[in-house]
Structures are given as structure tokens and as C-alpha cells.
Design an enzyme around this catalytic site. Structure first.
Site, mmCIF file in Angstrom:
data_model
loop_
_atom_site.group_PDB
_atom_site.id
_atom_site.type_symbol
_atom_site.label_atom_id
_atom_site.label_comp_id
_atom_site.label_asym_id
_atom_site.label_seq_id
_atom_site.Cartn_x
_atom_site.Cartn_y
_atom_site.Cartn_z
ATOM 1 N N ASP A 314 6.998 -2.746 -2.533
ATOM 2 C CA ASP A 314 6.079 -1.680 -2.910
ATOM 3 C C ASP A 314 6.317 -0.485 -1.989
ATOM 4 O O ASP A 314 7.049 -0.571 -1.002
ATOM 5 C CB ASP A 314 4.625 -2.185 -2.840
ATOM 6 C CG ASP A 314 3.701 -1.370 -3.728
ATOM 7 O OD1 ASP A 314 2.650 -1.868 -4.133
ATOM 8 O OD2 ASP A 314 4.045 -0.199 -4.041
ATOM 9 N N GLU A 510 -6.130 2.603 -6.396
ATOM 10 C CA GLU A 510 -5.846 1.740 -5.254
ATOM 11 C C GLU A 510 -7.017 1.680 -4.270
ATOM 12 O O GLU A 510 -8.177 1.646 -4.677
ATOM 13 C CB GLU A 510 -4.532 2.179 -4.593
ATOM 14 C CG GLU A 510 -3.345 2.128 -5.575
ATOM 15 C CD GLU A 510 -1.997 2.289 -4.904
ATOM 16 O OE1 GLU A 510 -1.146 2.995 -5.437
ATOM 17 O OE2 GLU A 510 -1.784 1.673 -3.840
HETATM 18 C C1 GLC Z 1 1.869 2.107 -5.237
HETATM 19 C C2 GLC Z 1 1.372 0.885 -5.946
HETATM 20 C C3 GLC Z 1 2.328 0.319 -6.938
HETATM 21 C C4 GLC Z 1 3.207 1.412 -7.517
HETATM 22 C C5 GLC Z 1 4.032 1.995 -6.390
HETATM 23 C C6 GLC Z 1 4.922 3.157 -6.871
HETATM 24 O O1 GLC Z 1 1.454 2.110 -3.900
HETATM 25 O O2 GLC Z 1 0.897 -0.194 -5.129
HETATM 26 O O3 GLC Z 1 1.557 -0.340 -7.955
HETATM 27 O O4 GLC Z 1 4.054 0.891 -8.528
HETATM 28 O O5 GLC Z 1 3.244 2.432 -5.302
HETATM 29 O O6 GLC Z 1 4.138 4.231 -7.267
#
Ligand code: GLC
Length: 727
Positions: A314, A510
Site C-alpha cells: 500500500d 480512510e
Molecule cells: C491508500 C489506500 C489504498 C489505495 C492506495 C493508493 O492509502 O489504503 O486503498 O489503493 O493508497 O491510492
């Protein structure tokens, strides 16, 4: 016009050879394309099996080529753009706030093609793969169709609908050139205080498992086999929705049996659907970060589940492993050795590649791990067809925000509405009635779309094109002049037949959406509702939120309550239900707590929620449930894993009759063992026998159709005589 066509057409051998020559030497030295087709290298020969092409390409790659393929960079961090080739970077992404200007499909497609042209200038001409969060439509693109967020899709209980949505999203994403979607989130949201609850299809493993059909929608039955195939990503592995207190990126404290029972089944199902990528979770399991957990990533996901795609970290998650800001060679080695194949750095690619190379040359990351990661990544690039069709297929660009997709989204909005109260049958509303509409979310496309909408956190206001709930209401009624709107409820009087209050949450994403302090309505909504109540007019509340809210103490003041979730751009789907053009059919994908103090509250935990998982009313006179037709079925058990004192099994139910099944039940003799958890079905036990009946979503089986349920049990795995009865 560049040598490489601007359309996603098959590159002929001649074009590839000429392109390779052109890109490897200054334009003046480029010979005229030769008349006879030149021989291409094996990896460039689409007629060869993918494994052979991968092996050939791998044999030609330098260490820098291989390390670059494991590197994913935010588009806006790529300065200058030629660094994409200079550092052999294999993947680009657009994070939540990454955009283009002007923000439209054409510009996104042009940006993609420009980056791809740069990527193809490397000696081996390996195309880059571009990832984005299209989590409820192609939500980064202004004007795209936005579907209900996953919690609303969970309320539909409709795997086929979700697959169609996946297909529509794939068309819009492909129309901008992008070939990789960081979706679906297969999180099992266990505590609604979590800021990502709305990204979950539901609180039990069965709903995310059932709705992994989104993957097939995105990828097609086979990745790259058909047009507009987009690489799907099962995320976030493992246990992101199970953290203590619903704290985003927190710690999921569970036994292995419970972790496997609750959070693993959707990923098993995703692998069965052929998902091409898995993204790891920021969260930890019993104190160990998922990004550092070799047992979960390599032994369980890649080994036991047989996941053959690639694992991506991530956003800057590797930085978190040592508890300090920034990333180190040690953190990179920990993550890559745990099984991460591609690192979403996402900014400092020079430092990352220097450190990664250092870990490999020092022997702390074995070359075999680098080669395995490259094999996984390149296999997906070949399967996607990127080597033959590296550029945007502009025939899909016009699908972005198309009428057909918006109609599909409106259907999904209707199906996601959950009617929780309807006192005196106040709903459906007559279209001739004099109505008052209020609430901060009645006329706000941003609020009804939620987070991940033309920006990471989303925002209130006219953020994109669509239909608000109020616009839907005005379009539905006989005489729009009989609909009065005031955001705050000012001006209401007893002359109105009903007041519709559209209230709830403003956008978030988030951790910023974590609400450890409670899930109550905000002061503006409470003030609006008080004004409406004082008028004595029947109040119909439409709740626009990413999760259940604390409304138990207000509910007596309301004649009706409709959970609309986060419907996206097609707000008319809500009015379709308010006026009865479509009776509500949605069922709660999460238990609705009496207060947030009751969290976590989930099906089967013995607590007493305000509304239970699966609850949902419809309109009286909407017709009886279909009576089950007689049918035959078989059940086959497969032990999927075992450990000291327990085991996990999956049971496949097949309709072996000639008539469609609308339900089934499987029973067997427990022979002294005890089922400790179960998903994708409903368990009852009596007289030493277990009976599992279908869940709400997987009871219908056409002749020859199959579905499955899973369970964990104590004792040793056996081969019980399963009996299946179809209904
Ligand atoms: C974010 C998220 C993830 C996402 C990634 C790219 O922090 O946790 O779900 O796909 O970054 O944007």
C-alpha cells in the site's frame, strides 16, 4: 505521428522491430521500415505461451530492469518524465489526489499514452502498467459514472449486478488508458467506527465473498481475453476491517482460526476468480504488520491459496515497518522477503532503487525472490496484452459517464436502498403530494458520492456531474412546483403532506473517517430535523452515510427511515424508491447498533442491535417471496487447511436437477466435532447433526449451477456423508 500507434491496435512485428530501432537510435539513423517482416524476439511473439515469453524476457533483463519492474511511482512524482525509462520503472499510479488538467477522460488518456510512449523507449520496451483507485466508478475522473460505494452494493445482495458494474467500470477505466484498478476492497468491516466501513461489502465473510464477481466484471472471465480488460486488486490483505476499535491501520487481534474464518474467505474467493493483484493492508495481525508477515503473504496467500498474481504494497506502507518516518533498506528487504512483489513507493524512486539494489547485492534479498516477483508482474502484463496493445483504446473513452452506465448505476442505487421504518405506510409518497425537502445532503452530489470522489477525501458541493436526490424528486413528481426545498427546514408548515429530510455524513476517506467518539448526527442535521418535527408534518428521513449512525433516540420522531448509503451520481435511484416506482429490496449488510457504544456489533455475536444484519422492509403489496421449486442437489466437502485441533473446509453445492433451485440445505453427522465458525450459509445443529442452509444471496442455483460455503471445526478433518436437499 509516432511509430507506435496512438490507438490500442496490435503492433505488427514490423512495427515493433521498426519501433525498437527508432527508439534505440537518433531519428536520423532510423532506416525506412524493411519490406519483409523482421523476426521478433520470443518475448515479443504473441503466439508463444506466456510462460515462455516471460522466461525469454527475464533472461534478457539486467538487474536494473528487474528492480525497476518492482517499482511503482505516483505520476506526479515522476520528474522528469523520462526518468520512467531511465530508471526502468514498471508501474505508475494516481493516488487519491492525483489528477490531470483539464480533468476529463481525454486528458487522462493523453497522459497515459504519453507515459507509455516514454516507458517503451527502454531497450527491452517493457510497457508500464498504470494503477488507480476506481472504487465506485472511475471516481478520479470528473464526469465519470459513480456507483454506490461498496456498503450499498452489499445491501443489494446481487452478485450479477456487481459484476455488471465491474464491467462498466472497466470500460470507463480503459477509455482513459489505465489498465489496473485497486479494487475491490474485500474488507470485512467488523466495527462501524472504522473510516473505511463504506468500502466494505459487509460485516460477514459471505458478502465480500459473493461480490467478488466485481473481479470478473473488471478482468473478464480470463484476464486480457476480451476488450477493456482491467487488472483487479483484492485488498487489503489481511484483516483491515477487523482492527480493535475500528482504528484504521490498527491491530487485528484474533486467533488464527477466527482470522481465517472471518477475513480470509473473500481472498480465497478472489483467487478463485483469478484476481491478478493483491494489495496488502497497513494493519497488523496480533502486532505483526501485514507488510512484514511472510506467513500470511507467502505461505498462506501464495502457497495455500495458490495466488499466482503479484502482491503490491500500500501507499508508503513499507515506511511504517520500523516505526520511523521514511524507508530504509532493511524495511524494503523485510517487505520484499515477506512476499511483496511491487512496492508502491510512491515518491522517492531514486532512493528506493538505490536501497533495493543494495539489499540484493548484499544478499539480503535473494535473486530468486527478485526473479519470482518479476515473473509474477510480467505474467500479468503479458496476459493483459500490454505488449501488443500498450495504448488507450479510444473506442471506450466515450463510455465515461455514458447514459447506459448511469442507468446501470441508478438501478444499483435503487437496489441498495434499505427501508428500516415505514410507520403507517407513509412510503411510497404520492407523486401528486405537496412535499417539503430539507437537509444538507438533499441537493449535494458531493455528499451523496462520499470519499474517493474527484479527490481522495471527496468534498461537499457540485464536485461532478450527476443527479442529486432533490433533482430526482423534482423529476419524479407530477408538478415540481409543489416541491419546496430549504436546506435547514425553514418555511415548513402543516400544509405539506410529508417532509423528506436528506441528512447524514459529509465525505471522508480512510483514517480521517474514523469516529471513535460516536456516530451521532451533526448539529446542522439535528437542527433541521427539529424544525421539521415542530411542524407536525410526517418526517421521512433519507440517511446518506457510509455506515449506520446513532439514530435510535431520534427514530420515534420519524415516520420512515431509508438508508441510502453513498449512492454516487445517480440520486434519482433514491426517488425511484421514495415514490414506489421500485419497492425497496435492500437488506442490511451490517448490523445497525443501538448506539456506537455497542460496537463492534455483528451477526451472531449475541448482542441486540437496533436492526439486525439482513434486515430490510419492503412496501406492503409488493408481492410474496417466490415459492421454492423442488430440485436435487449434491454437496462435496474439501478440507482446505488443518492445524492442531482444528480444520477448515469448503463445501460445494451443485444443482443436479433440471429445475432452478431457490434454496438448499446440507446436513451431516458431526460425529463429535463442533463447527466453530461458518460463512456463506446459516448453521443449525441438533441431535449431533449440522444443517447449513443457503445465505440470502446464494440460494438461487440454475441447473448445473454451484455455490459454496465454508466452515472451521474443532477435531480432525473427516469425510462426513453430506446430504443435500434442494428447495
Ligand atoms: C491508500 C489506500 C489504498 C489505495 C492506495 C493508493 O492509502 O489504503 O486503498 O489503493 O493508497 O491510492
Amino acid at each position: 505521428m509516432s511509430l507506435l500507434s496512438a490507438r490500442r491496435r496490435p503492433l505488427t512485428a514490423l512495427a515493433v522491430c521498426a519501433a525498437a530501432l527508432a527508439l534505440a537510435a537518433p531519428a536520423s539513423a532510423v532506416p525506412e521500415p524493411v519490406a519483409a517482416p523482421a523476426a521478433v524476439l520470443p518475448y515479443q511473439d504473441a503466439s508463444l505461451p506466456v510462460p515462455d515469453r516471460v522466461a525469454d524476457l527475464l533472461s534478457r533483463m539486467t538487474l536494473d530492469d528487474k528492480l525497476g519492474q518492482m517499482t511503482q511511482i505516483e505520476k506526479d512524482a515522476l520528474v522528469p518524465q523520462t526518468d520512467l525509462a531511465a530508471y526502468r520503472i514498471g508501474s505508475v499510479l494516481s493516488g487519491g489526489d492525483s489528477t490531470v488538467s483539464p480533468n476529463n477522460a481525454q486528458t487522462w488518456a493523453d497522459t497515459y499514452d504519453s507515459l507509455q510512449r516514454t516507458a517503451l523507449t527502454t531497450p527491452l520496451g517493457i510497457p508500464m502498467i498504470y494503477g488507480i483507485d476506481a472504487v465506485h466508478g472511475h471516481n478520479a475522473v470528473r464526469g465519470a459514472t459513480l456507483f454506490p460505494h461498496n456498503i450499498g452494493l452489499g445491501a443489494t445482495r446481487d452478485p450479477a449486478l456487481v459484476q455488471r458494474i465491474g464491467r462498466a467500470v472497466a470500460e470507463e477505466v480503459s477509455g482513459t488508458g489505465i489498465d489496473w484498478d485497486f479494487a475491490p476492497c474485500l474488507c470485512v468491516a467488523r466495527d462501524d467506527r472504522w473510516g473505511r466501513t463504506y468500502e466494505s461489502y459487509g460485516e460477514t465473510p459471505e458478502l465480500p465473498s459473493a461480490l467478488t464477481t466485481f473481479i470478473t466484471g473488471l478482468q473478464g472471465d480470463t484476464l486480457g481475453a476480451g476488450p477493456a480488460s482491467v487488472l483487479a486488486t483484492a485488498k487489503h490483505y489481511l484483516g483491515d476491517g477487523g482492527t480493535a476499535g475500528g482504528v484504521d491501520q490498527g491491530d487485528t487481534r484474533l486467533s488464527e482460526a477466527d482470522l481465517r474464518a472471518v477475513h480470509l474467505p473473500p481472498f480465497r474467493e478472489a483467487v478463485r476468480h483469478g484476481v491478478g493483484a493483491v494489495m496488502l493492508s497497513y494493519s497488523s495481525w496480533n502486532g505483526v504488520r501485514s507488510h512484514a508477515n511472510k506467513y500470511l503473504v507467502t505461505d498462506v496467500l501464495k502457497g495455500e491459496l495458490g495466488f499466482s498474481g503479484f502482491v503490491v504494497s500500500d501507499w508508503a506502507a513499507v515506511d511504517q515497518l520500523d516505526g520511523q518516518s521514511g524507508f530504509t533498506g532493511a524495511e524494503i528487504a523485510t517487505a520484499v522477503n515477506a512476499g511483496v512483489d511491487m512496492v508502491m513507493v510512491p515518491h522517492d524512486y531514486r532512493k528506493f532503487l538505490t536501497l533495493l539494489r543494495g539489499e540484493v547485492t548484499a544478499g539480503r534479498i535473494p535473486q530468486s525472490r527478485i526473479d519470482d516477483a518479476n515473473r509474477r508482474i510480467l505474467t500479468k502484463k503479458f496476459q493483459l496484452g500490454l505488449f501488443e496493445k500498450p495504448f488507450t483504446d479510444r473506442s471506450y473513452t466515450a463510455t465515461v459517464g455514458s447514459a447506459a452506465h448511469r442507468e446501470l448505476a441508478r438501478q444499483a442505487v435503487r437496489a441498495s436502498q434499505v427501508l428500516l421504518k415505514n410507520e403507517g405506510g407513509v412510503l411510497p409518497l404520492p407523486k401528486s403530494a405537496k412535499l417539503f425537502v430539507a437537509g444538507k445532503s438533499a441537493d449535494d452530489i458531493g455528499n451523496q458520492s462520499g470519499g474517493w470522489t474527484v479527490g481522495w477525501q471527496g468534498r461537499s458541493g457540485p464536485v461532478t456531474d450527476g443527479t442529486t436526490v432533490l433533482q430526482g424528486i423534482r423529476a419524479a413528481v407530477t408538478d415540481p412546483s409543489r416541491v419546496t426545498y430549504d436546506r435547514y427546514g425553514n418555511g415548513i408548515d402543516s400544509s405539506y403532506r410529508a417532509a423528506v429530510a436528506v441528512v447524514g455524513e459529509t465525505p471522508y476517506a480512510e483514517g480521517r473517517g474514523d469516529r471513535p467518539g460516536g456516530l451521532g448526527l451533526d448539529q446542522e442535521d439535528l437542527g433541521t430535523l427539529a424544525r421539521l418535527k415542530a411542524s407536525g408534518v410526517p418526517v421521512v428521513v433519507v440517511l446518506v452515510s457510509g455506515r449506520p449512525l446513532d439514530i435510535a433516540d431520534r427514530l420515534p420522531d420519524w415516520r420512515a427511515l431509508l438508508a441510502a448509503w453513498l449512492p454516487g451520481t445517480e440520486g434519482a435511484g433514491v426517488s425511484d424508491v421514495l415514490f414506489g416506482d421500485h419497492a425497496p429490496t435492500g437488506k442490511l449488510p451490517v448490523s445497525w447498533p443501538r448506539t456506537s457504544a455497542q460496537e463492534p456489533v455483528n451477526e451472531g455475536d449475541g448482542k441486540d442491535p437496533l436492526f439486525p444484519y439482513g434486515y430490510g422492509l419492503t412496501y406492503s403489496g409488493a408481492g410474496p417471496a417466490p415459492t421454492p421449486a423442488p430440485g436435487a442437489c449434491t454437496a462435496r466437502l474439501r478440507t482446505t487447511s488443518s492445524w492442531q485441533g482444528g480444520y477448515q473446509a469448503e463445501v460445494t453445492v451443485e444443482n443436479t436437477g433440471s429445475a432452478a433451485l431457490t434454496g438448499w440445505a446440507v446436513d451431516w453427522d458431526l460425529d463429535g466435532s463442533r463447527v466453530t465458525s461458518l460463512w456463506n450459509g446459516a448453521l443449525s445443529t441438533a441431535d449431533g447433526r449440522a444443517t447449513v442452509r443457503n445465505a440470502a444471496f446464494n440460494g438461487s442455483l440454475p441447473p448445473g449451477g454451484t455455490t459454496s460455503f465454508g466452515f472451521t471445526a474443532d477435531g480432525t478433518a473427516g469425510t462426513p456423508g453430506l446430504h443435500c436437499a434442494g428447495g
